[in-house]
Motif scaffolding. Sequence first.
Motif, PDB file in Angstrom:
ATOM      1  N   GLY A   1       0.790  -1.222   0.000  1.00  0.00           N
ATOM      2  CA  GLY A   1       0.000   0.000   0.000  1.00  0.00           C
ATOM      3  C   GLY A   1       0.821   1.271   0.000  1.00  0.00           C
ATOM      4  N   VAL A   2       2.123   1.188   0.283  1.00  0.00           N
ATOM      5  CA  VAL A   2       2.961   2.390   0.245  1.00  0.00           C
ATOM      6  C   VAL A   2       3.233   2.724  -1.218  1.00  0.00           C
ATOM      7  CG1 VAL A   2       5.192   3.410   0.835  1.00  0.00           C
ATOM      8  CG2 VAL A   2       4.006   1.962   2.495  1.00  0.00           C
ATOM      9  N   ARG A   3       2.758   3.885  -1.622  1.00  0.00           N
ATOM     10  CA  ARG A   3       2.909   4.302  -3.020  1.00  0.00           C
ATOM     11  C   ARG A   3       4.169   5.133  -3.239  1.00  0.00           C
ATOM     12  NH1 ARG A   3      -3.383   6.075  -3.896  1.00  0.00           N
ATOM     13  NH2 ARG A   3      -4.185   3.966  -4.150  1.00  0.00           N
ATOM     14  N   ALA A   4       4.539   5.933  -2.235  1.00  0.00           N
ATOM     15  CA  ALA A   4       5.724   6.788  -2.346  1.00  0.00           C
ATOM     16  C   ALA A   4       6.127   7.236  -0.953  1.00  0.00           C
ATOM     17  CB  ALA A   4       5.441   7.999  -3.222  1.00  0.00           C
ATOM     18  N   VAL A   5       7.409   7.594  -0.821  1.00  0.00           N
ATOM     19  CA  VAL A   5       7.907   8.144   0.442  1.00  0.00           C
ATOM     20  C   VAL A   5       8.858   9.287   0.130  1.00  0.00           C
ATOM     21  CG1 VAL A   5       9.776   6.440   0.609  1.00  0.00           C
ATOM     22  CG2 VAL A   5       9.012   7.630   2.661  1.00  0.00           C
ATOM     23  N   GLU A   6       8.695  10.373   0.849  1.00  0.00           N
ATOM     24  CA  GLU A   6       9.617  11.503   0.759  1.00  0.00           C
ATOM     25  C   GLU A   6      10.392  11.540   2.069  1.00  0.00           C
ATOM     26  OE1 GLU A   6       9.490  16.360   0.373  1.00  0.00           O
ATOM     27  OE2 GLU A   6       7.784  15.194  -0.348  1.00  0.00           O
ATOM     28  N   THR A   7      11.698  11.698   1.980  1.00  0.00           N
ATOM     29  CA  THR A   7      12.557  11.637   3.159  1.00  0.00           C
ATOM     30  C   THR A   7      13.356  12.928   3.286  1.00  0.00           C
ATOM     31  OG1 THR A   7      12.817   9.271   2.765  1.00  0.00           O
ATOM     32  CG2 THR A   7      14.359  10.281   4.291  1.00  0.00           C
ATOM     33  N   ALA A   8      13.442  13.433   4.520  1.00  0.00           N
ATOM     34  CA  ALA A   8      14.270  14.605   4.802  1.00  0.00           C
ATOM     35  C   ALA A   8      15.080  14.313   6.051  1.00  0.00           C
ATOM     36  CB  ALA A   8      13.406  15.846   5.013  1.00  0.00           C
ATOM     37  N   LEU A   9      16.378  14.587   5.989  1.00  0.00           N
ATOM     38  CA  LEU A   9      17.237  14.401   7.154  1.00  0.00           C
ATOM     39  C   LEU A   9      17.153  15.620   8.058  1.00  0.00           C
ATOM     40  CD1 LEU A   9      20.425  12.830   5.567  1.00  0.00           C
ATOM     41  CD2 LEU A   9      18.462  11.685   6.595  1.00  0.00           C
TER      42      LEU A   9
END
Length: 97
Positions: free
Chosen positions: A75-83
Amino acid sequence: MQFDHERLGHDVVAMLWLRVAPAALADVGHALATHPEVRFAAAITGQANIVAATLHPNTGDLYTYLSGKIGALDGVRAVETALTMREVKQLTYEPGR
């Protein structure tokens, strides 16, 4: 009470914004709650519908987490990551207030 994650060998703090299929929202949220890397997770509104704060010993571990555990969640379509470069405030609990 402050939590000093660097003393525990966790130098990388990341914020994740996940876009999850609506039918999988509860399952993904429950899965994140079991991940030791996740220190906070919540369902939110907007383009992303789950936000999570994670801790990792290094960027290699973050990569493995994203490609392995997050990538394996149905179900995870996309992930945006910020450090996180620097924390300026952390939630604290002060008894008696």
